[in-house]
Each structure stands twice: as structure tokens, then as C-alpha cells.
Design an enzyme around this catalytic site. Structure first.
Site, PDB file in Angstrom:
ATOM      1  N   PHE A 183       2.058  17.160  47.924  1.00 21.80           N
ATOM      2  CA  PHE A 183       0.803  16.413  48.033  1.00 21.80           C
ATOM      3  C   PHE A 183       0.786  15.395  46.923  1.00 21.80           C
ATOM      4  CE2 PHE A 183       0.076  19.683  44.977  1.00 21.80           C
ATOM      5  CZ  PHE A 183      -0.704  19.088  44.015  1.00 21.80           C
TER       6      PHE A 183
ATOM      7  N   SER B 157      -5.765  20.701  38.023  1.00 19.68           N
ATOM      8  CA  SER B 157      -4.600  21.454  38.474  1.00 19.68           C
ATOM      9  C   SER B 157      -4.689  21.726  39.962  1.00 19.68           C
ATOM     10  CB  SER B 157      -4.507  22.770  37.700  1.00 19.68           C
ATOM     11  OG  SER B 157      -4.865  23.860  38.522  1.00 19.68           O
ATOM     12  N   LYS B 158      -3.528  21.754  40.584  1.00 19.33           N
ATOM     13  CA  LYS B 158      -3.530  21.903  42.036  1.00 19.33           C
ATOM     14  C   LYS B 158      -4.009  23.283  42.470  1.00 19.33           C
ATOM     15  CE  LYS B 158       1.367  23.106  42.249  1.00 19.33           C
ATOM     16  NZ  LYS B 158       2.650  22.828  42.879  1.00 19.33           N
ATOM     17  N   ARG B 159      -3.913  24.246  41.580  1.00 17.65           N
ATOM     18  CA  ARG B 159      -4.342  25.593  41.961  1.00 17.65           C
ATOM     19  C   ARG B 159      -5.857  25.717  41.955  1.00 17.65           C
ATOM     20  NH1 ARG B 159      -0.553  30.473  40.437  1.00 17.65           N
ATOM     21  NH2 ARG B 159      -1.951  31.241  42.055  1.00 17.65           N
ATOM     22  N   ARG B 160      -6.475  25.156  40.938  1.00 19.83           N
ATOM     23  CA  ARG B 160      -7.925  25.289  40.793  1.00 19.83           C
ATOM     24  C   ARG B 160      -8.708  24.183  41.474  1.00 19.83           C
ATOM     25  NH1 ARG B 160      -6.889  25.931  35.069  1.00 19.83           N
ATOM     26  NH2 ARG B 160      -7.106  23.676  35.024  1.00 19.83           N
TER      27      ARG B 160
END
Length: 471
Positions: free
Chosen positions: A16, A238-241
Site C-alpha cells: 500500500f 503506522s500501518k498497524r494502528r
RNA sequence: GGCCCGUUCGUCUAGUGGCCUAGGACACCACCCUCUCAAGGUGGCGGCACGGGUUCGAAUCCCGUACGGGCUGCCA
């Protein structure tokens, strides 16, 4: 190779496109244009785990969306870092031969064990003078010279680092493959990069890279480390959060122009106090020297405000075109064959101020294209809670039936008499029963314009059906 | 822990020693407009992290403190 300044954007494929990367790309793009230089795209795909062709295409598509066009004369690339491994290794060997690097046979576990025993941290240059050559299990480390490394940064000024605190970092892994720092420098060098504009997280790496440039016999490029983008907790996005994928915003109906404009204002402000600016203006005005030093919060609310502004500025035709993907999507609120372009176009001026994103637009006028919109039960109960309200429904139905001139003005006049006849001095307060019967909801675009486009038969049908449920 | 960077309204920012009684935008609140909801208009709330210097004068320069962030990998 062109003669002007050469900028570069070097993302690693991750599936992404990060909004922070988008801003960095935009800033590099603006500079390449305003300074008559080149924007070099290099895909840093040396990590096999992050190397999928479709991801690279995703990067190119995302750049295209924000206006960084691959066919623009200022654009160069894409280059793929993985294809330059031989050059990276050759440069490493050169450094070894000239004594600027040395081999070491200690594994990560060895280093850890020795540090634990000695109460130290990091690699202490243990193999500096052991005269080791290449061999199985040997890594090549850079011999960090004594002294101080001063980085001249266009955003931050002079930043100095004590070399004694920089450990002899790895250039080549024990399997012979080049590390990121090496590859990055060698690529920048061979691609003639003159300006490295990237996120602040790379600042601690910069003295190492600068030493490598010098060891390789070249003056370092102009550095510029721009602040990171953070979330509400002030942590790096961050891509996780966090919602960081540019594609997600595009799919929600954020306009590229709005995204670009908003991103540009994060850490920088256009001259003149007006933050909604056309791209050519921002491109011409952008200066690294004017970039802020502190992290910026990526504010969805403000992005939405920018988007709403851009939506309102569109002509009805432009708006229709922009909305098409959502108008005919599988999850559109109405079936495609009931959609009427002419009606949408005519209603556009009242839809635009009510949509923050393009994805929201169809729902604003869904009742016009639905056979029978779902009636919100609570809204209907409230709209018909008193005899007066029910009276308005009945008498306005009758008034509309008698109407010969089916236009918004006439409908409004007819409704107002009906409302007044039922004791309402402010007709606006009495429109709920009609609105809910027609649209299913208590809020929406102007009622009488809506009725005009809905047509006499359909309007009366819904009014009668709704009236029948009251008994 | 170590190194580095940073700190102007809740948020994004303007401000580069006197124009600052710190300006704008988003958000929020109120009012106006109004056929609901929006949009629009008007007004309001709200900030130079703290402490020392330097200077006739400091949001702007220097030092310290506090707080925040980034980095600290044989990832990129």
C-alpha cells in the site's frame, strides 16, 4: 542524465502507499519542477519479503493519482534497487581494498555474548585489525573514522555527530548480500542524486551515509529531513494502528486534489494565508527552508473539510463524473437501472454541500432512485406523533393532488397553506411527515425541489401509502 | 540507557528582534440566513512548555529544565 538538481523518492514496496510517503513524494516532485530538475523513482525492493510486482504497480498508480506522472519530462524511473546488487557489492569491495571497510567473523550472537560479558552495547570494532578476508560467515563492516560528522540539512541546519558513538556498521551480510545503507548510498551516487529529501527517521543514519559518500570519493548530497506524520497519540503513523493507505482515502471518495492540497499543508504553509491553493501555485512556492521542524498530526476532520471545499467547487458535470464509481458500485444505495443522470445533474448543487466525500453522495438523494426507500421507524413515529402533524400529512397530500403546476415553488406554497391550516405558523417545523414519507428520513436536500424531480405520481403514491399506515 | 531532533490556540499553521493587544484555517460554541440537514455569513472560546540570560525591546537570539518524538538490526 539531465543537468539540473536530481531528487529521488525511494519507497520500499509494502502493498500500500503510505500517506507520509505521498507527502514526501509531493515535496520532491514540487522541487524537481520548480528547480528545473528531475524526480527519480527508485523502488527499494532488496528485501525479498517485500518484493511483489503488483506492489510496485501500486506505487506507480498511487503516484499517478496524486499527480506524479511517469510520463512527465521531470520524471525518471522506476529503477529497481534489486537490479543493482552487483554495483553495491563492487563498491563494498572497493571500500575494503582501500581500507575503509574490514571483514569480521563474529555472528550477531557472538557480539551479543561479548557485550554481555563486558557490559557493553553495540559492536566495538573487535575485528578492525585482525586482517580478515572475505569468507563464509564473514560480514564486511565499515571502518568509522575518528572525529565528528557534520550533516548540513536544509530543514534542520547543521547537525553534528560524534563518530566515536557510531559503531562499525555492516555493509555486506555474511551471505554476501548488500545492506540497505550501502545500497542506498551507491544508488544515489550512481544515479547522480544531488538532493536527498526524506523523512526525519533517517536522520540518525545520515552520518553513516555521508561517511560512505566521502569514502567512495564523492561529496555528500544536499540533505533535508522532513518531520514525520503522527497520529492523535503523537506517534509516527503506522500501518498497524493507523489508516495510512492512500488507496483507502481514494476509495472513500477523497479527491486527489484535496488530498494533495492537504498533504502539502502538513509541515508547510502556502504563502499568503490561503491554504486552499492550486497545485501549480504550491509547486512554485514550496521551499524546504520553510518546512516546520515538528511532527504534524494527520487530521481526518481537516482532510474532510478540504475535500468538502473541493467538492463544492466542482461544476455539476465534474461532480457527476467524479461520483460515477460510487453511483454504479455494487453497494450503491439504489439499482443502476433506476438511476437518472439528468436528475442527478439537476440536483448536484444541493448534493455537493451535503457530501464530505464522493462516497457519501449517492445516499444524499437515494430516495429519488429507489422504488421504495426504507422508512426510519423512529423518525416516522415522531413525524406523526400529534394530530396536527398527521393533519399536515393529509392536507398536504390533498393539496398536492389538486396542484396543476408541479414545480418547487408551487409545491412549497401548497404545503405552506396545508401546514397553516393545521395550526403551524412556521411551516418548516411541519415538514417532517412529508419528508419522512418521501425520503424515509428527517434530514436531506430541499424537499420541494426533490418532489419536483420525483414527479407527481410517485410523490402522491408515497404520500398515500404512508398515510395508509396511520389508519 | 545512549545518540539525535523537536516544543506558537484542541489540531494544522503565520510569525525570522520593535508592525504581536500573537494572525488565519479545521474543530467547538452562539447568532443570522433558512422548507429539514448542510452550505454560507457574523461573532466567540482558545496558544508563544517552564526558568534564567542577551537586548532599550524577545514568540523570535543563548543556556538550562521539563515534556514529546525519532533512531539505536547481518530490516528498508
Amino acid at each position: 542524465m539531465s543537468s539540473g538538481p536530481r531528487f529521488r523518492f525511494a519507497p520500499s514496496p509494502t502493498g500500500f502507499f503510505h500517506v507520509g510517503g505521498a507527502r514526501t513524494a509531493l515535496w520532491n516532485w514540487a522541487l524537481a519542477h520548480s528547480m528545473g530538475g528531475t524526480f527519480v523513482l527508485r523502488i527499494e525492493d532488496t528485501d525479498a519479503e517485500r518484493n511483489r510486482p503488483e506492489w510496485t504497480q501500486g506505487i506507480i498508480d498511487a503516484l499517478e493519482w496524486i499527480g506524479v506522472h511517469a510520463d512527465d519530462p521531470h520524471f525518471e524511473g522506476p529503477y529497481f534497487q534489486s537490479q543493482y546488487a552487483e554495483q553495491h557489492i563492487a563498491a563494498a569491495h572497493r571500500l575494503f581494498e582501500q581500507g575503509a571497510a574490514y571483514y569480521c567473523d563474529m555472528t550477531a550472537a557472538d557480539v551479543e555474548a561479548r557485550n554481555k560479558a563486558e557490559g557493553n552495547q553495540g559492536y566495538q570494532g573487535w575485528s578492525r585489525d585482525r586482517g580478515l578476508g572475505p569468507g563464509p560467515g564473514h560480514v564486511l563492516r565499515f571502518r568509522v573514522p575518528e572525529g565528528t560528522t557534520v550533516v548540513h540539512d536544509l530543514v534542520r541546519g547543521e547537525v553534528s555527530f560524534d563518530n566515536a558513538l557510531i559503531e562499525d556498521f555492516v555493509l555486506l551480510r555474511s551471505n554476501g548480500s548488500p545492506m540497505f545503507l550501502l545500497a542506498n548510498v551507491v544508488d544515489d551516487l550512481t544515479m547522480g542524486i544531488t538532493h536527498v529529501v526524506r523523512a526525519e527517521e533517517h536522520l540518525p543514519n545520515t552520518p553513516k551515509q555521508q561517511m560512505m559518500w566521502e569514502a567512495l570519493g564523492h561529496p555528500a548530497p544536499v540533505w533535508a529531513h522532513v518531520p514525520v506524520l503522527v497520529n492523535e497519540a503523537r506517534k509516527k503513523l503506522s500501518k498497524r494502528r493507523d489508516k495510512v493507505a492512500l488507496e483507502m482515502y481514494r476509495d472513500e471518495g477523497i479527491l486527489a486534489e484535496a488530498m494533495v492540497n492537504y498533504l502539502m499543508t502538513l509541515g508547510w504553509a502556502p504563502k499568503g494565508g490561503e491554504e486552499i491553493q492550486p497545485w501549480p501555485q504550491m509547486q512554485a512556492d514550496f521551499r524546504l527552508e520553510d518546512v516546520n521542524h515538528s511532527p504534524a498530526f494527520f487530521d481526518l476532520k481537516k482532510l474532510g473539510a478540504f475535500n468538502g471545499e473541493y467538492i463544492r467547487r466542482m461544476s455539476p458535470e465534474e461532480f457527476l463524473e467524479a461520483c460515477r464509481p460510487w453511483l454504479f458500485a455494487a453497494d450503491a444505495p439504489f439499482p443502476a437501472d433506476r438511476f437518472d443522470e439528468a436528475v442527478f445533474l439537476a440536483m448536484a448543487p444541493v448534493i455537493q454541500p451535503r457530501a464530505t466525500t464522493l462516497a457519501e453522495a449517492p445516499a444524499v438523494i437515494d430516495f429519488l432512485f429507489l422504488a421504495d426507500p426504507a422508512i426510519d421507524a423512529d423518525a416516522w413515529a415522531k413525524a406523526t406523533a400529534t394530530p396536527e402533524l398527521v393533519g399536515v400529512l393529509r392536507s398536504s397530500t390533498a393539496a398536492f393532488e389538486a396542484l396543476t403546476d408541479w414545480h418547487a415553488d408551487a409545491l412549497k406554497a401548497a404545503f405552506e397553506s396545508a401546514a397553516e391550516a393545521n395550526g403551524f405558523t412556521k411551516p418548516g417545523k411541519a415538514q417532517a411527515p412529508v419528508r419522512v414519507a418521501i425520503t424515509g428520513r428527517t434530514v436531506g436536500p430541499p424537499l420541494f425541489e426533490s418532489l419536483e424531480f420525483m414527479g407527481r405520481d410517485e410523490t402522491l403514491r408515497r404520500l398515500r401509502n404512508a398515510g395508509a399506515t396511520i389508519g
